[in-house]
Design a protein around this motif. Structure first.
Motif, PDB file in Angstrom:
ATOM      1  N   LEU B 385      58.249 -52.463 -21.113  1.00  0.00           N
ATOM      2  CA  LEU B 385      57.181 -51.841 -21.446  1.00  0.00           C
ATOM      3  C   LEU B 385      57.877 -50.189 -21.723  1.00  0.00           C
ATOM      4  CD1 LEU B 385      54.245 -52.780 -19.366  1.00  0.00           C
ATOM      5  CD2 LEU B 385      54.600 -53.095 -21.941  1.00  0.00           C
ATOM      6  N   VAL B 386      58.577 -49.926 -21.165  1.00  0.00           N
ATOM      7  CA  VAL B 386      59.392 -48.618 -21.475  1.00  0.00           C
ATOM      8  C   VAL B 386      60.400 -48.636 -22.674  1.00  0.00           C
ATOM      9  CG1 VAL B 386      60.646 -46.624 -20.422  1.00  0.00           C
ATOM     10  CG2 VAL B 386      58.905 -47.842 -18.874  1.00  0.00           C
ATOM     11  N   TRP B 387      61.275 -49.531 -22.533  1.00  0.00           N
ATOM     12  CA  TRP B 387      62.385 -49.391 -23.209  1.00  0.00           C
ATOM     13  C   TRP B 387      62.267 -50.081 -24.597  1.00  0.00           C
ATOM     14  CZ3 TRP B 387      64.932 -45.617 -22.019  1.00  0.00           C
ATOM     15  CH2 TRP B 387      65.272 -45.191 -20.700  1.00  0.00           C
ATOM     16  N   VAL B 388      61.166 -51.143 -24.822  1.00  0.00           N
ATOM     17  CA  VAL B 388      61.208 -51.956 -26.151  1.00  0.00           C
ATOM     18  C   VAL B 388      60.665 -50.604 -27.185  1.00  0.00           C
ATOM     19  CG1 VAL B 388      59.901 -53.415 -27.630  1.00  0.00           C
ATOM     20  CG2 VAL B 388      61.103 -54.168 -25.168  1.00  0.00           C
ATOM     21  N   PRO B 389      59.522 -50.175 -26.911  1.00  0.00           N
ATOM     22  CA  PRO B 389      59.228 -49.233 -27.988  1.00  0.00           C
ATOM     23  C   PRO B 389      60.059 -47.819 -28.150  1.00  0.00           C
ATOM     24  CG  PRO B 389      57.346 -49.393 -26.317  1.00  0.00           C
ATOM     25  CD  PRO B 389      58.769 -49.962 -25.705  1.00  0.00           C
ATOM     26  N   ILE B 390      60.916 -47.581 -27.205  1.00  0.00           N
ATOM     27  CA  ILE B 390      62.136 -46.440 -27.367  1.00  0.00           C
ATOM     28  C   ILE B 390      63.034 -47.254 -28.195  1.00  0.00           C
ATOM     29  CG2 ILE B 390      63.660 -45.043 -25.920  1.00  0.00           C
ATOM     30  CD1 ILE B 390      61.602 -44.804 -23.891  1.00  0.00           C
ATOM     31  N   GLY B 391      63.516 -48.476 -27.739  1.00  0.00           N
ATOM     32  CA  GLY B 391      64.522 -49.019 -28.616  1.00  0.00           C
ATOM     33  C   GLY B 391      64.267 -49.052 -30.114  1.00  0.00           C
ATOM     34  N   VAL B 392      63.000 -49.529 -30.381  1.00  0.00           N
ATOM     35  CA  VAL B 392      62.700 -49.759 -31.857  1.00  0.00           C
ATOM     36  C   VAL B 392      62.831 -48.353 -32.564  1.00  0.00           C
ATOM     37  CG1 VAL B 392      60.664 -50.418 -33.096  1.00  0.00           C
ATOM     38  CG2 VAL B 392      61.255 -51.752 -31.353  1.00  0.00           C
ATOM     39  N   TRP B 393      62.133 -47.515 -31.740  1.00  0.00           N
ATOM     40  CA  TRP B 393      62.155 -46.056 -32.263  1.00  0.00           C
ATOM     41  C   TRP B 393      63.423 -45.611 -32.683  1.00  0.00           C
ATOM     42  CZ3 TRP B 393      63.708 -41.099 -31.821  1.00  0.00           C
ATOM     43  CH2 TRP B 393      62.978 -40.147 -32.525  1.00  0.00           C
TER      44      TRP B 393
END
Lengths: 431, 574
Positions: B385-393
């Protein structure tokens, strides 16, 4: 001396064992003789076993029955004196041009100085001078294939085997390489005494070969042998050249198995292998043939060169049209039927209606799947059901390809639907 | 090129050979533990010299730790070149060797250290050398399986035409190995070595300071330094150790691996691959000097020499084709051999179970494993939940990626266990519930795999797809649901698999932690293994290891493997 036999292939048969233990016959009763000073072409569509035959000759695999004899000795593993040029070049990307060429000599444990001398000579002859220290990734496709040629010639082979060596190149580059090769060959500057060329390009075969063996499929075998009596250098526009090309088209389209299949069509069940052909190609070809200058009847070589299609691409389309009774293929010509003409002149929904009728009537597997779906209360059926059924007639890969082919045609005709996630055929279209 | 094979999942189907492999590996563990138990008593006298906590010694400790890494790396390479080659060349042996490798990957290394440390110390009685061997062996087990898998995979995918060309030009099998197969496999081998190496720091830290029962060993190194710092509650020393580790990893990365990766990129078979070629300042320096040219020429001459070493009489593949007798008659020797191995393995397991382990204890261990499993899954979900959005960004912004990606990879390499004391200090000071607050430690080091895989996935999305999404006004939730998430899914799954495997391993050091003489413990299988180790109770160590191993294997077979292949088929951007 000029009639000395370099290589002889006697009653060779090659079969592979499938996973379920049954046999898949890829070559049957092949006989061939290569004499000194000639280029022999093996011409056929993919799956006709010509590349397999070339690998048997190279000693890369062994025939199930029969013999390959080179200079009187049976071929056992790769023979000294037979070198090969590959379709995808097969040059080692981590070696420079020089190292690639030298590799074959290093394997023979020849002294360093001689390796160097011979490699540089081969590089020079094949037109790679100045590229010695380049890595393959820095070279164009044509230059890479020149490395393939230099590597083969440097070991001073008697026979050069070429496995569609120009088919991965663009038209212009391929032509340059062919001409360069023929020049070297005709001037006798290469150490080789005989060449076997595998190709699916009819014009290439006529341009380069002294004799052409035409291969048929299922199982792979030699259909006929055609001599090319034209002197080198040959001119593609020469009427005699055109006549030979035409003749080979006729041979390849009116081969006995095609006729037999034709007559058997109504009786042939769901076990017919279908090639994967897009409906765009089918309608595109029909439109082209229906329009000027063909007006419903086209010469295959003409179409092939107009549309820039290799026979490997053109023949499956023509055969599918023939199977669906949109056209008749005979004598090197493709003639549209009444239905084919009607299709070409119709609008989209009318086209789909015609296509559906032909598909249901003349492609037994399509009709079969539709009937099964109609009969079931839920109007759905698993793919595995049909896959197993096809398994009685063909290999797993062929069954997979046939199912994909029929699915694609049926989707265009809107005869039935298929969901790839669940592997289920149905009558409904997704909402 | 970040995305390699998720380590354990190269085979699509589970076969009966997997079962045989499980039995053999478990048997091996049991036999080794049984042997070690008998050896334990006479070794209890060993005491190593106390280590000073003076930061001035840290460069020396760092050097010792690095040396251990290199020794293990050498062993791993040797193992890779032999084991993987045997598995790839001999189809019959490969059927068993590959599942064994697969199971070995699931064995929790940290639990295993206690077993091997005693075994190796008994080989060199009364010496610290045995402990050195054990530490090196522990690092080896964290590196070798993954490297061997990658090499095996490469050997199996050597293009047919290159193979045929080397046959047609009469390369002997030995020469073909060095001229064709090794160069072909080199890019993936170096990449896997780098990944293994970054995993290895975690284990080198954990394996330097070990106590089994009454035997305790502290080898000079960063791991022992930090263990001592924890014992003495010296937070400043912990800080020094962390800083030293940062520098060491940075040096390895910049001076060893970046140049290697950049250099080996030239050997890639996919010659027209687009995209950025990896760069390295160190490689540029070497190449601009004459050393580089000399080294390259030397390397090639070396390979050539090696490939000439053996007479060119080794049979080529075509020769092997021709001996039908060799293949069609399996003979009875092989099945009997396998049968014997399985019987021996079963016997050593039964012998061990027959002693003092009761059924209710086995059941309670299963319960503990369930707790740890729950922890791993919850943590993976939270980290995602934390890293997927950040990673995509980050992945969609090349500038941001250039900064973040190396940091993420670096953090993945950093041994998270160095940070444990800081966290445990917090848990102890504020009296937090260890069942909850020790859990994040398990994923501290492995969450980065999720981040940098997702970044790699997002950056691999073709620009035109993004423009299309923009053009049709796909935005917000729809954009995530129909575009970004499906596009990064294959990459995400790879990262999640790695993170999950690593977390199981980390549970052994994370669920039972200490600060000075205060111990905090979370309920779980990791704590069980750690306690058994501290008590020198080999039966319970084996029970714990085997349970964890089985859990990991089952989760792999029934969750990750199917998931990986489904995702791979559906969401791969062609």
């Amino acid at each position: 001396m000029p009639d000395q036999t370099l290589l002889q292939v006697d009653k060779v048969r090659k079969a592979f064992t499938k996973a379920d233990g049954s046999e898949l016959l890829v070559l049957n009763d092949v006989n061939l003789r290569v004499r000194e000073g000639e280029i022999v072409g093996l011409l056929g569509r993919s799956g006709s076993g010509k590349s397999t035959l070339l690998r048997l000759i190279a000693g890369l695999s062994e025939p199930s029955e029969g013999d390959v004899t080179y200079l009187g000795n049976r071929v056992h593993g790769p023979a000294r004196g037979i070198a090969m040029v590959f379709q995808s070049f097969a040059v080692f990307p981590w070696l420079t041009v020089f190292e690639n060429v030298a590799l074959g000599l290093e394997a023979l444990r020849i002294p360093r100085a001689e390796i160097r001398r011979r490699s540089l000579a081969a590089i020079d002859m094949i037109g790679l001078d100045g590229f010695e220290s380049a890595y393959p990734r820095e070279l164009s496709g044509g230059m890479r294939q020149r490395v393939g040629f230099a590597r083969a010639l440097v070991v001073h082979p008697n026979i050069l085997l070429m496995d569609e060596p120009f088919s991965a190149l663009d038209v212009l580059t391929a032509e340059t390489l062919r001409t360069d090769f023929l020049d070297l060959w005709c001037e006798g500057r290469m150490p080789i005494k005989g060449v076997i060329l595998v190709t699916h390009n009819i014009e290439e075969a006529v341009l380069m070969c002294d004799r052409i063996l035409v291969f048929g499929s299922n199982p792979g075998r030699i259909l006929t042998e055609i001599g090319v009596p034209l002197p080198q250098p040959r001119n593609r526009l020469d009427p005699a050249f055109r006549a030979l090309v035409e003749r080979i088209y006729v041979e390849m389209t009116s081969r006995p198995d095609a006729k037999a299949r034709n007559e058997l069509f109504p009786g042939l069940g769901i076990g017919t292998e279908l090639p994967r052909v897009s409906s765009n190609l089918l309608s595109g070809l029909m439109e082209t043939v229906a329009a000027a200058p063909f007006h419903g009847n086209a010469d295959l070589p003409k179409i092939a060169s107009d549309l820039q299609m290799e026979i490997d691409e053109l023949f499956p389309v023509a055969e599918t049209l023939q199977m669906m009774r949109f056209a008749e293929v005979a004598g090197g010509d493709l003639r549209l039927s009444e239905t084919g003409l009607a299709f070409a002149n119709a609008r989209l929904d009318e086209r789909k209606r015609i296509f559906a009728t032909q598909l249901m009537n003349y492609v037994p597997l399509a009709g079969h799947i539709r009937r099964v779906l109609d009969e079931r209360p839920a109007h759905t059926a698993r793919k595995s059901r049909f896959f197993d059924e096809l398994g009685d007639y063909m290999t797993d890969e062929a069954a997979e390809q046939t199912l994909r082919a029929v699915t694609s045609l049926a989707r265009y005709a809107e005869v039935f639907a298929y969901d790839d996630q669940t592997a289920i055929f149905s009558l409904e279209n997704p909402s | 090129m970040i995305r390699g094979n998720p380590f354990a999942f190269v085979r699509e189907r589970v076969t009966r050979w997997d079962l045989i492999a499980i039995i053999i590996v478990i048997g091996l563990i049991a036999a080794l533990a049984e042997a070690s138990r008998d050896l334990l008593a006479p070794l209890s006298k060993i005491e190593s010299a106390p280590l000073p906590l003076d930061p001035a010694y840290l460069p020396f400790y760092a050097a010792r730790t690095s040396l251990r890494m290199f020794a293990a790396l050498g062993l791993s390479l040797l193992f890779t070149l032999t084991y993987a080659t045997a598995a790839a060349k001999n189809a019959r042996a490969g059927k068993l060797l590959i599942p064994i490798l697969d199971i070995l990957q699931s064995v929790p290394i940290l639990g295993f250290i206690s077993v091997t440390v005693v075994f190796f110390m008994s080989l060199v009685p009364g010496r610290v050398l045995g402990a050195e061997f054990a530490a090196i062996f522990a690092i080896f087990t964290s590196q070798a399986w993954n490297m061997a898998f990658g090499f095996y995979q490469s050997l199996r995918t050597v293009p047919t035409e290159l193979r045929e060309a080397s046959d047609a030009f009469h390369l002997s099998a030995w020469m073909r190995f060095w001229q064709l197969e090794v160069p072909f496999a080199l890019p993936s081998l170096i990449w896997n070595t780098m990944m293994s190496m970054s995993g290895g720091w975690f284990f080198v830290v954990a394996s330097e300071s070990i106590s089994v029962g009454h035997t305790s060993v502290a080898l000079p190194g960063i791991g022992s330094y930090i263990a001592l710092a924890i014992e003495q509650r010296n937070l400043r020393a912990v800080g020094w150790a962390i800083a030293t580790m940062l520098v060491v990893i940075l040096l390895f990365d910049q001076i060893l691996f970046r140049p290697l990766v950049a250099w080996v990129d030239r050997l890639r078979f996919e010659q027209d691959a687009t995209g950025h070629a990896p760069r390295s300042w160190a490689l540029t320096v070497v190449q601009r000097s004459h050393v580089g040219a000399l080294a390259t020429r030397g390397f090639y001459a070396f390979i050539l020499r090696i490939s000439w070493l053996r007479p060119a009489t080794a049979p080529t593949s075509a020769d092997r084709d021709r001996q039908p007798g060799a293949r069609s008659k399996p003979g009875w020797g092989w099945p009997v051999f396998i049968g014997l191995c399985v019987a021996l393995a079963l016997w050593s397991v039964v012998r061990m179970l027959g002693t003092d382990l009761r059924l209710d204890e086995v059941m309670s261990v299963l319960g503990l494993a369930f707790f740890t499993m729950l922890r791993v899954f919850v943590l993976i979900v939270l980290a995602s939940l934390v890293w997927v959005p950040i990673g995509v960004w980050v992945g969609m912004r090349p500038r941001a990626m250039e900064i973040v990606q190396p940091i993420a990879q670096f953090l993945a390499a950093f041994p998270a266990n160095l940070l444990f004391p800081v966290a445990v200090f917090g848990v102890v000071t504020w009296q937090l519930n260890p069942d909850i607050w020790l859990s994040p430690l398990m994923i501290l080091g492995t969450q980065w795999y999720i981040l940098f895989n997702v970044i790699a996935g997002a950056s691999a999305i073709p620009g035109e797809l993004r423009y299309a999404a923009q053009n049709f006004g796909v935005s917000r939730w729809l954009w995530w649901r129909k575009f970004a998430l499906p596009a990064v899914l294959p990459f995400y799954v790879t990262g999640a698999i790695t993170a999950s495997g690593g977390s199981w391993n980390a549970s052994i050091v994370a669920e039972l932690a200490s600060w000075g003489h205060t111990e905090v413990k979370a309920r779980g299988l990791g704590a069980y293994i750690a306690e058994a180790t501290a008590a020198g109770d080999f039966h319970r160590i084996v029970l714990g290891i085997v349970t964890m191993c089985l859990f990991v294997v089952l989760i792999n077979s029934f969750l990750w493997r199917p998931l990986y292949y489904t995702v791979e088929r559906r969401f791969r951007l062609a």
